[in-house]
Design a protein around this motif. Structure first.
Motif, PDB file in Angstrom:
ATOM      1  N   GLU A   1      -0.378   3.650 -11.069  1.00  0.00           N
ATOM      2  CA  GLU A   1      -0.570   2.231 -11.386  1.00  0.00           C
ATOM      3  C   GLU A   1       0.521   1.424 -10.714  1.00  0.00           C
ATOM      4  O   GLU A   1       1.701   1.750 -10.862  1.00  0.00           O
ATOM      5  N   LYS A   2       0.132   0.398  -9.983  1.00  0.00           N
ATOM      6  CA  LYS A   2       1.131  -0.541  -9.456  1.00  0.00           C
ATOM      7  C   LYS A   2       1.184  -1.681 -10.480  1.00  0.00           C
ATOM      8  O   LYS A   2       0.382  -2.608 -10.451  1.00  0.00           O
ATOM      9  N   SER A   3       2.145  -1.524 -11.386  1.00  0.00           N
ATOM     10  CA  SER A   3       2.172  -2.366 -12.581  1.00  0.00           C
ATOM     11  C   SER A   3       2.481  -3.826 -12.285  1.00  0.00           C
ATOM     12  O   SER A   3       2.237  -4.690 -13.119  1.00  0.00           O
TER      13      SER A   3
ATOM     14  N   ILE B   1     -11.722   7.266 -14.803  1.00  0.00           N
ATOM     15  CA  ILE B   1     -10.536   7.792 -14.104  1.00  0.00           C
ATOM     16  C   ILE B   1     -10.549   7.286 -12.670  1.00  0.00           C
ATOM     17  O   ILE B   1     -11.601   7.270 -12.013  1.00  0.00           O
ATOM     18  N   ASP B   2      -9.388   6.842 -12.186  1.00  0.00           N
ATOM     19  CA  ASP B   2      -9.303   6.478 -10.759  1.00  0.00           C
ATOM     20  C   ASP B   2      -7.911   6.840 -10.233  1.00  0.00           C
ATOM     21  O   ASP B   2      -6.985   7.075 -11.004  1.00  0.00           O
ATOM     22  N   ASP B   3      -7.804   6.867  -8.907  1.00  0.00           N
ATOM     23  CA  ASP B   3      -6.529   7.264  -8.306  1.00  0.00           C
ATOM     24  C   ASP B   3      -5.475   6.168  -8.413  1.00  0.00           C
ATOM     25  O   ASP B   3      -4.319   6.437  -8.735  1.00  0.00           O
ATOM     26  N   PHE B   4      -5.864   4.917  -8.133  1.00  0.00           N
ATOM     27  CA  PHE B   4      -4.907   3.802  -8.144  1.00  0.00           C
ATOM     28  C   PHE B   4      -5.429   2.652  -8.991  1.00  0.00           C
ATOM     29  O   PHE B   4      -6.643   2.417  -9.055  1.00  0.00           O
ATOM     30  N   LEU B   5      -4.515   1.920  -9.594  1.00  0.00           N
ATOM     31  CA  LEU B   5      -4.849   0.627 -10.196  1.00  0.00           C
ATOM     32  C   LEU B   5      -3.971  -0.415  -9.517  1.00  0.00           C
ATOM     33  O   LEU B   5      -2.747  -0.330  -9.574  1.00  0.00           O
ATOM     34  N   ALA B   6      -4.632  -1.374  -8.846  1.00  0.00           N
ATOM     35  CA  ALA B   6      -3.877  -2.444  -8.184  1.00  0.00           C
ATOM     36  C   ALA B   6      -4.272  -3.770  -8.840  1.00  0.00           C
ATOM     37  O   ALA B   6      -3.711  -4.159  -9.859  1.00  0.00           O
ATOM     38  N   ASN B   7      -5.293  -4.433  -8.299  1.00  0.00           N
ATOM     39  CA  ASN B   7      -5.718  -5.703  -8.895  1.00  0.00           C
ATOM     40  C   ASN B   7      -6.876  -5.556  -9.877  1.00  0.00           C
ATOM     41  O   ASN B   7      -7.419  -6.552 -10.366  1.00  0.00           O
ATOM     42  N   GLY B   8      -7.292  -4.339 -10.094  1.00  0.00           N
ATOM     43  CA  GLY B   8      -8.298  -4.083 -11.129  1.00  0.00           C
ATOM     44  C   GLY B   8      -9.744  -4.316 -10.721  1.00  0.00           C
ATOM     45  O   GLY B   8     -10.640  -4.317 -11.574  1.00  0.00           O
ATOM     46  N   GLN B   9      -9.980  -4.509  -9.442  1.00  0.00           N
ATOM     47  CA  GLN B   9     -11.354  -4.808  -9.002  1.00  0.00           C
ATOM     48  C   GLN B   9     -12.284  -3.609  -9.182  1.00  0.00           C
ATOM     49  O   GLN B   9     -13.398  -3.744  -9.697  1.00  0.00           O
ATOM     50  N   ALA B  10     -11.829  -2.442  -8.747  1.00  0.00           N
ATOM     51  CA  ALA B  10     -12.643  -1.235  -8.909  1.00  0.00           C
ATOM     52  C   ALA B  10     -12.832  -0.947 -10.394  1.00  0.00           C
ATOM     53  O   ALA B  10     -13.935  -0.598 -10.838  1.00  0.00           O
ATOM     54  N   ALA B  11     -11.764  -1.123 -11.167  1.00  0.00           N
ATOM     55  CA  ALA B  11     -11.836  -0.867 -12.611  1.00  0.00           C
ATOM     56  C   ALA B  11     -12.867  -1.781 -13.267  1.00  0.00           C
ATOM     57  O   ALA B  11     -13.682  -1.335 -14.081  1.00  0.00           O
TER      58      ALA B  11
ATOM     59  N   ILE C   1       0.849  -1.200   0.000  1.00  0.00           N
ATOM     60  CA  ILE C   1       0.000   0.000   0.000  1.00  0.00           C
ATOM     61  C   ILE C   1       0.879   1.243   0.000  1.00  0.00           C
ATOM     62  O   ILE C   1       1.722   1.427   0.867  1.00  0.00           O
ATOM     63  N   LEU C   2       0.646   2.095  -0.997  1.00  0.00           N
ATOM     64  CA  LEU C   2       1.355   3.374  -1.058  1.00  0.00           C
ATOM     65  C   LEU C   2       0.442   4.448  -0.467  1.00  0.00           C
ATOM     66  O   LEU C   2      -0.675   4.655  -0.948  1.00  0.00           O
ATOM     67  N   LYS C   3       0.933   5.092   0.583  1.00  0.00           N
ATOM     68  CA  LYS C   3       0.153   6.156   1.210  1.00  0.00           C
ATOM     69  C   LYS C   3       0.561   7.491   0.596  1.00  0.00           C
ATOM     70  O   LYS C   3       1.718   7.892   0.668  1.00  0.00           O
TER      71      LYS C   3
ATOM     72  N   LEU D   1      -2.937  13.493  -2.552  1.00  0.00           N
ATOM     73  CA  LEU D   1      -3.999  12.908  -3.385  1.00  0.00           C
ATOM     74  C   LEU D   1      -5.169  12.335  -2.593  1.00  0.00           C
ATOM     75  O   LEU D   1      -6.324  12.547  -2.956  1.00  0.00           O
ATOM     76  N   ASN D   2      -4.885  11.607  -1.525  1.00  0.00           N
ATOM     77  CA  ASN D   2      -5.949  10.858  -0.854  1.00  0.00           C
ATOM     78  C   ASN D   2      -6.547  11.519   0.382  1.00  0.00           C
ATOM     79  O   ASN D   2      -7.485  10.988   0.980  1.00  0.00           O
ATOM     80  N   HIS D   3      -5.981  12.652   0.797  1.00  0.00           N
ATOM     81  CA  HIS D   3      -6.548  13.327   1.974  1.00  0.00           C
ATOM     82  C   HIS D   3      -6.386  14.840   1.763  1.00  0.00           C
ATOM     83  O   HIS D   3      -7.341  15.551   1.464  1.00  0.00           O
TER      84      HIS D   3
HETATM   85  P1  5GP Z   1      -7.930  -2.405  -7.258  1.00  0.00           P
HETATM   86  O1  5GP Z   1      -9.429  -2.408  -7.300  1.00  0.00           O
HETATM   87  O2  5GP Z   1      -7.319  -2.102  -8.601  1.00  0.00           O
HETATM   88  O3  5GP Z   1      -7.368  -3.625  -6.610  1.00  0.00           O
HETATM   89  O4  5GP Z   1      -7.513  -1.212  -6.300  1.00  0.00           O
HETATM   90  C1  5GP Z   1      -7.812   0.088  -6.697  1.00  0.00           C
HETATM   91  C2  5GP Z   1      -8.501   0.843  -5.607  1.00  0.00           C
HETATM   92  O5  5GP Z   1      -7.967   0.502  -4.326  1.00  0.00           O
HETATM   93  C3  5GP Z   1      -8.282   2.313  -5.817  1.00  0.00           C
HETATM   94  O6  5GP Z   1      -9.527   2.912  -6.106  1.00  0.00           O
HETATM   95  C4  5GP Z   1      -7.715   2.820  -4.511  1.00  0.00           C
HETATM   96  O7  5GP Z   1      -8.707   3.492  -3.790  1.00  0.00           O
HETATM   97  C5  5GP Z   1      -7.318   1.602  -3.719  1.00  0.00           C
HETATM   98  N1  5GP Z   1      -5.879   1.317  -3.729  1.00  0.00           N
HETATM   99  C6  5GP Z   1      -5.254   0.258  -4.302  1.00  0.00           C
HETATM  100  N2  5GP Z   1      -3.948   0.255  -4.030  1.00  0.00           N
HETATM  101  C7  5GP Z   1      -3.715   1.358  -3.298  1.00  0.00           C
HETATM  102  C8  5GP Z   1      -2.527   1.909  -2.713  1.00  0.00           C
HETATM  103  O8  5GP Z   1      -1.401   1.375  -2.819  1.00  0.00           O
HETATM  104  N3  5GP Z   1      -2.666   3.070  -2.031  1.00  0.00           N
HETATM  105  C9  5GP Z   1      -3.868   3.698  -1.889  1.00  0.00           C
HETATM  106  N4  5GP Z   1      -3.898   4.833  -1.205  1.00  0.00           N
HETATM  107  N5  5GP Z   1      -5.019   3.197  -2.408  1.00  0.00           N
HETATM  108  C10 5GP Z   1      -4.942   2.043  -3.112  1.00  0.00           C
END
Ligand code: 5GP
Length: 190
Positions: free
Chosen positions: A155-157, A123-133, A19-21, A26-28
């Motif tokens: 993006e956490k590639s 548009i979203d702030d983060f892409l991790a595992n793509g669930q929100a996307a 997790i990148l804070k 951006l987030n607060h």
């Molecule tokens: P995903 O659905 O792609 O797994 O994660 C994306 C969502 O989780 C983003 O909308 C974001 O809110 C949150 N997220 C995922 N990874 C991080 C992270 O490293 N730092 C923060 N601050 N939020 C994250």
């Protein structure tokens, strides 16, 4: 976006392994000048795609989405994460596992604000595992709207999301792509 990489390095904190804070810009707390440049970058990349609607997720996607919408001259809708008293049942919705909250979340968008003739930039702030996307894409599908592209701030590639969106044939444009994160050590794909 070099300026974004620099502020991630100077102000970001890695929590645990993944997790990148980035609460300080951006987030607060939000840095308007930086957000403005993010919106300009997204708008420049997607300017020929005839975007007429932007969909983001509350709350951290809203700021960059609004600047992008301002430049592309289109409305911005944010998916709510919970029903409010003003939400009726006239909605599209999809559930996803929240990466940071570690629970299932329902994303909700009123049918009044997403339509089948629309060409939507997500548009979203983060892409991790793509669930929100995936949930955002599902909501567009429910509306019959076209997904024209996806703008991601960070993006956490090395996680699965990028590949999932690539496999869906979506034009993904990320402002910072992290290839590796380990304690204080953060590396980017240029
Ligand atoms: P995903 O659905 O792609 O797994 O994660 C994306 C969502 O989780 C983003 O909308 C974001 O809110 C949150 N997220 C995922 N990874 C991080 C992270 O490293 N730092 C923060 N601050 N939020 C994250």
């Amino acid at each position: 976006m070099k300026k974004l990489q620099d502020i991630i390095l100077s102000h970001g904190t890695v929590l645990g392994k993944d997790i990148l804070k980035v609460d300080s810009f951006l987030n607060h707390q939000i840095k308007p000048n930086l957000i403005k440049e993010m919106g300009e970058e997204f708008a420049e990349h997607f300017k020929d795609k005839n975007i007429n609607k932007i969909l983001t997720v509350e709350s951290s996607g809203i700021a960059p989405a609004v600047i992008t919408g301002l430049i592309l001259d289109c409305d911005v809708v944010f998916a709510r994460k919970q029903k409010s008293l003003t939400t009726d049942d006239n909605t599209y919705s999809s559930t996803c596992y929240s990466y940071t909250k570690e629970e299932m979340k329902r994303l909700i968008v009123s049918k009044d604000f997403l339509h089948e003739d629309e060409n939507v930039l997500l548009i979203d702030d983060f892409l991790a595992n793509g669930q929100a996307a995936k949930a955002m894409v599902a909501i567009c599908k429910q509306a019959g709207a076209n997904v024209a592209g996806f703008g991601i701030v960070i993006e956490k590639s090395y996680q699965d999301g990028r590949k999932i969106l690539d496999d869906m044939g979506i034009d993904v444009y990320s402002l910072a792509r992290i290839s590796h994160m380990d304690g204080k050590d953060i590396e980017f794909i240029d």
